[in-house]
Scaffold this active site. Sequence first.
Site, mmCIF file in Angstrom:
data_model
loop_
_atom_site.group_PDB
_atom_site.id
_atom_site.type_symbol
_atom_site.label_atom_id
_atom_site.label_comp_id
_atom_site.label_asym_id
_atom_site.label_seq_id
_atom_site.Cartn_x
_atom_site.Cartn_y
_atom_site.Cartn_z
ATOM 1 C CG HIS A 241 25.417 131.802 109.034
ATOM 2 N ND1 HIS A 241 25.600 130.702 108.234
ATOM 3 C CD2 HIS A 241 25.749 131.403 110.285
ATOM 4 C CE1 HIS A 241 26.023 129.686 108.980
ATOM 5 N NE2 HIS A 241 26.116 130.085 110.222
ATOM 6 C CG ASP B 274 25.158 131.796 105.000
ATOM 7 O OD1 ASP B 274 26.097 132.503 105.431
ATOM 8 O OD2 ASP B 274 24.930 130.651 105.433
ATOM 9 C CB SER C 76 26.028 127.117 111.471
ATOM 10 O OG SER C 76 27.197 127.884 111.535
#
Lengths: 385, 385
Positions: free
Chosen positions: A356, A323, A157
């Site tokens: 995610h 995601d 991320s």
Amino acid sequence: MPTTFPADSVGLVSAQVAEFSVPLALECGKSLPSYQLVYETYGTLNAGRSNAILICHALSGSHHAAGYHSHDDAKPGWWDTCIGPGKPIDTRHFFVVCLNNLGGCAGSTGPLSQNPETGRQYGPDFPVVTVKDWVNSQVRLADFLGIQRWAAVVGGSLGGMQALQWSISHPDRLGHAVVIASTPKLSAQNIAFNEVARRAIISDPEFHQGRYLEKNSAPRNGLMLARMVGHITYLSNVAMGEKFGRELRDQAFKFGLLDAEFQVESYLRYQGERFSQNFDANTYLLMTRVLDYFDPAADFGGDLTQALTHAKCKFLVVAFSTDWRFSPERSEELVSALVGASKCVSYAEIDAPHGHDAFLIPTQRYIDVFSSYMQRIAQEVTHAH
Amino acid sequence: MPTTFPADSVGLVSAQVAEFSVPLALECGKSLPSYQLVYETYGTLNAGRSNAILICHALSGSHHAAGYHSHDDAKPGWWDTCIGPGKPIDTRHFFVVCLNNLGGCAGSTGPLSQNPETGRQYGPDFPVVTVKDWVNSQVRLADFLGIQRWAAVVGGSLGGMQALQWSISHPDRLGHAVVIASTPKLSAQNIAFNEVARRAIISDPEFHQGRYLEKNSAPRNGLMLARMVGHITYLSNVAMGEKFGRELRDQAFKFGLLDAEFQVESYLRYQGERFSQNFDANTYLLMTRVLDYFDPAADFGGDLTQALTHAKCKFLVVAFSTDWRFSPERSEELVSALVGASKCVSYAEIDAPHGHDAFLIPTQRYIDVFSSYMQRIAQEVTHAH
């Protein structure tokens, strides 16, 4: 109290602090006169200092990536699934460093620290930092640790953005960049969700223009809402459906406006409340801005391929099928730019239902791909000796 | 001031009010002793009273679906793109009725109305209503208007849920149900977004347990946040990207935590603020609960096919490719159940970039599909004469 930790755990760990007294110029035009970075290390640095891995954390992460702080710790560090003996980032081979970034609230200099110019807490006066600033501060940490070149810089991320920036800003100082569940820049929708989070915090009457600590207060409601919104975007629709469905808290509807009726409601409230008691709101504002601002192509006329031309490391890019925050398409943009810049890149899209959050969850194919890539790095490091 | 309206507009319209003095029993166990419904009509009811179309509104809609309230109205009604001479719901053929639902804040009995039991505004004491309750109140409006059977009940999003419920609860009183951009029930993710919206309102200190009007106040921040979250879910990622991208408000970053940097931020703030000045927070809470509770299969052991067995009308189901709030998959669930129940159903998935909002936007294929279905109904109505 358990007397032993799992065999594949790095075990008991503790944080260290590095102090930096040379001012750090920031992208916003301001500079930090001095600062400290809190970090943890796992594994042993080899004689050639060639086996060091830098772990970069995401929005709400910290330097505590693996292991336990005490024998009665309920939970290990945030990426314990991937760091430890026999795990993808194998501490039998690697010396692993993870720091809390500048602006954080886990011990590194940030809004909770004292501003040497005023003698008061920085609070909202802490300068806005960027991924580039973080990478510059991490370079100094590398120097402090005597690490000229990371075997790899690794992150998921927002952490992946730092790995990517390292490859562009300091091409000679890393062998590999591992960019997981990330994106070369936020979309308008990503920014919009961050804006809701910021508005929730700022419009909380307890925010007091960011000086809430001086008033012995905190914008907990706002931070709770911010986290609730964030949490929805970390989970996939599928994962939420499987985890909660439309299950009720009680057996029948209460037909109340204010009560939580569904399991998913009370789960979100609980997560939001817990987070709001443990995280600093000014840091949350900063972190969302760091995300928004990240756009390494901007310095190259918006051309990501151009931005990556001078990178010298190899890349592993990993995305997860469900995601929707940073979808596989975003990773594919990055891979295309890397291929366009004639870089060596491995790409895997992992079929995983967790959205995610999947980068934190040890699904088999993810672990296999990640492990095998890291094993190759371990071999390089050994052979170079 | 324009002296004329567009040729395909229903022109100047005004609201009417229907009063009901027989108590309405609600699903929550309470009942409304009396109530009023505000509504508008467009077109002319034929002699056989067979050409009436009921339009059901969505979360923030009202009875004002088409035309203008005055010559200097900046905007027509919320579904003016689809209602008028030559439009899909062609007022040369149909008599169109649209009401504000119970619990609304546009004139029908709701939290802003006086509670006859206390002499004060209902506020948070207005009972929780459901789609079934709404349909029951709409049956009484049909009786009041002398309409035994609607040629069609039509709605998008939450409006589509009402059309679906009509087909189950009152199979003899409609010829067609048109269910657009809707779902047979909310997902956990849908409920989660609603919960964030509710928390934002409830945790606003100006909410005062819902009695904000008695304090001459309103939870405007909370309602603004709720709308901002909602707005993100109405637009697709693609649409937001095309509309805003990463465009800055100014030419360079300001590096301020509190300022809007990107166009999408100021757009969302503006939309949220405007909405918070024109909508009642208690109504917003109610509407999100109506959405959460909707689940017509629940009375049939969770079997949607079973729920639809007794429906007698024909169905048009429309979904939009980029709608991630109520995705095409959700419409396909409904279509499968209808096919399983041996109902006559037409289904179209429209390729449109606008996300959930697409049901309000006149893309060509949507208009073509919708028009041709409605024209068939117009022919049935004429031939029946």
